[in-house]
Scaffold this motif. Structure first.
Motif, PDB file in Angstrom:
ATOM      1  N   UNK A  32       0.839  -1.190   0.000  1.00 54.30           N
ATOM      2  CA  UNK A  32       0.000   0.000   0.000  1.00 54.30           C
ATOM      3  C   UNK A  32       0.873   1.239   0.000  1.00 54.30           C
ATOM      4  N   UNK A  33       0.835   1.969  -1.099  1.00 49.36           N
ATOM      5  CA  UNK A  33       1.700   3.141  -1.197  1.00 49.36           C
ATOM      6  C   UNK A  33       1.354   4.194  -0.158  1.00 49.36           C
ATOM      7  N   UNK A  34       0.089   4.274   0.210  1.00 51.72           N
ATOM      8  CA  UNK A  34      -0.301   5.253   1.231  1.00 51.72           C
ATOM      9  C   UNK A  34       0.449   4.991   2.540  1.00 51.72           C
ATOM     10  N   UNK A  35       0.582   3.715   2.893  1.00 55.37           N
ATOM     11  CA  UNK A  35       1.297   3.359   4.116  1.00 55.37           C
ATOM     12  C   UNK A  35       2.766   3.762   4.031  1.00 55.37           C
ATOM     13  N   UNK A  36       3.403   3.497   2.879  1.00 55.02           N
ATOM     14  CA  UNK A  36       4.814   3.857   2.717  1.00 55.02           C
ATOM     15  C   UNK A  36       5.001   5.373   2.798  1.00 55.02           C
ATOM     16  N   UNK A  37       4.097   6.121   2.166  1.00 51.89           N
ATOM     17  CA  UNK A  37       4.235   7.580   2.187  1.00 51.89           C
ATOM     18  C   UNK A  37       4.060   8.107   3.600  1.00 51.89           C
ATOM     19  N   UNK A  38       3.099   7.543   4.333  1.00 51.39           N
ATOM     20  CA  UNK A  38       2.938   7.894   5.748  1.00 51.39           C
ATOM     21  C   UNK A  38       4.232   7.578   6.516  1.00 51.39           C
ATOM     22  N   UNK A  39       4.821   6.418   6.208  1.00 54.26           N
ATOM     23  CA  UNK A  39       6.046   6.016   6.895  1.00 54.26           C
ATOM     24  C   UNK A  39       7.209   6.939   6.607  1.00 54.26           C
ATOM     25  N   UNK A  40       7.363   7.328   5.335  1.00 54.07           N
ATOM     26  CA  UNK A  40       8.456   8.244   4.984  1.00 54.07           C
ATOM     27  C   UNK A  40       8.343   9.558   5.746  1.00 54.07           C
ATOM     28  N   UNK A  41       7.120  10.083   5.821  1.00 55.53           N
ATOM     29  CA  UNK A  41       6.918  11.357   6.527  1.00 55.53           C
ATOM     30  C   UNK A  41       7.260  11.200   8.013  1.00 55.53           C
ATOM     31  N   UNK A  42       6.811  10.094   8.623  1.00 57.20           N
ATOM     32  CA  UNK A  42       7.059   9.876  10.049  1.00 57.20           C
ATOM     33  C   UNK A  42       8.529   9.633  10.336  1.00 57.20           C
ATOM     34  N   UNK A  43       9.275   9.109   9.366  1.00 55.99           N
ATOM     35  CA  UNK A  43      10.705   8.844   9.557  1.00 55.99           C
ATOM     36  C   UNK A  43      11.490  10.099   9.927  1.00 55.99           C
ATOM     37  N   UNK A  44      10.989  11.247   9.535  1.00 50.10           N
ATOM     38  CA  UNK A  44      11.678  12.497   9.840  1.00 50.10           C
ATOM     39  C   UNK A  44      11.739  12.756  11.341  1.00 50.10           C
ATOM     40  N   UNK A  45      10.793  12.165  12.091  1.00 51.25           N
ATOM     41  CA  UNK A  45      10.695  12.453  13.525  1.00 51.25           C
ATOM     42  C   UNK A  45      10.841  11.224  14.418  1.00 51.25           C
ATOM     43  N   UNK A  46      10.747  10.021  13.843  1.00 47.54           N
ATOM     44  CA  UNK A  46      10.737   8.813  14.662  1.00 47.54           C
ATOM     45  C   UNK A  46      11.923   7.916  14.301  1.00 47.54           C
ATOM     46  N   UNK A  47      12.975   7.935  15.118  1.00 51.25           N
ATOM     47  CA  UNK A  47      14.190   7.155  14.816  1.00 51.25           C
ATOM     48  C   UNK A  47      13.935   5.660  14.660  1.00 51.25           C
ATOM     49  N   UNK A  48      13.036   5.078  15.462  1.00 49.57           N
ATOM     50  CA  UNK A  48      12.789   3.634  15.377  1.00 49.57           C
ATOM     51  C   UNK A  48      12.209   3.271  14.024  1.00 49.57           C
TER      52      UNK A  48
END
Length: 208
Positions: free
Chosen positions: A102-118
């Motif tokens: 699901x590309x929506x999930x990956x895009x959400x993940x990329x955005x969150x990666x900016x703030x969530x090290x884990x």
């Protein structure tokens, strides 16, 4: 009716599955432990017993969602046919209108990666696995003389970056590009990275 007692492994998988559903529906930033607990009819404490923080749950849910697609990619790239055919099948499956993750999930993940090290650590490792799998098959095809690609690793990076960019556009602006046009661009990008005039030209015979 009494709730069926699950093993630890079964409970974790259930929590991860529902976490993925909730992330896709609400987004990484908005989803709460309470949302996941409520969807399953369990307590917040039970969720936190298995995943001590929301950040850890989100990171593991992201990995859970991606692992089945990685397994499918490996199956596509492991078929007994030419490297070119395997790569084309993989790119068409990976592309935004294909059946991959699901590309929506990956895009959400990329955005969150900016703030969530884990999550950043997990996503980076998964991304490297995608690129490594493509790099191996590109190198195999180049060594067999199927196509003149001098830099398999660079080709894999550029190709996935192009498809990831298309996915952001297609997901954010639905209907902005037709499926036929997107597949044509994906094929053209693969041909360009492999050093071929097109993917429809006759395949060269591998080296003896």
């Amino acid at each position: 009716m009494a709730r069926v007692r699950l093993s630890v492994a079964e409970r974790r998988e259930e929590l991860l599955r529902v976490a993925v559903e909730q992330i896709e529906a609400r987004g990484v930033a908005a989803v709460r432990i309470a949302d996941i607990a409520s969807a399953l009819g369990v307590s917040n404490a039970l969720v936190l017993y298995h995943f001590s923080t929301k950040e850890k749950l989100v990171a593991e849910a992201f990995a859970y969602a991606a692992e089945s697609d990685l397994a499918h990619l490996r199956r596509l790239l492991g078929r007994r046919t030419t490297a070119l055919r395997r790569l084309r099948a993989a790119v068409r499956w990976y592309a935004p209108t294909g059946q991959a993750k699901g590309w929506r999930l990956w895009i959400e993940g990329w955005a969150a990666c900016l703030r969530e090290p884990a999550l950043r650590e997990v996503a980076a490792a998964l991304d490297q696995q995608w690129k490594a799998a493509l790099t191996r098959v590109i190198a195999e095809g180049a060594a067999a003389g199927e196509f003149p690609c001098p830099d398999p690793g660079g080709a894999a990076w550029r190709l996935t970056a192009f498809l990831d960019g298309l996915a952001v556009q297609m997901t954010s602006y639905a209907g902005s590009l037709s499926r036929a046009a997107m597949l044509e661009w994906a094929d053209a990008a693969l041909a360009r990275e492999l050093g071929l005039p097109s993917l429809d030209a006759p395949e060269p015979s591998p080296k003896a």
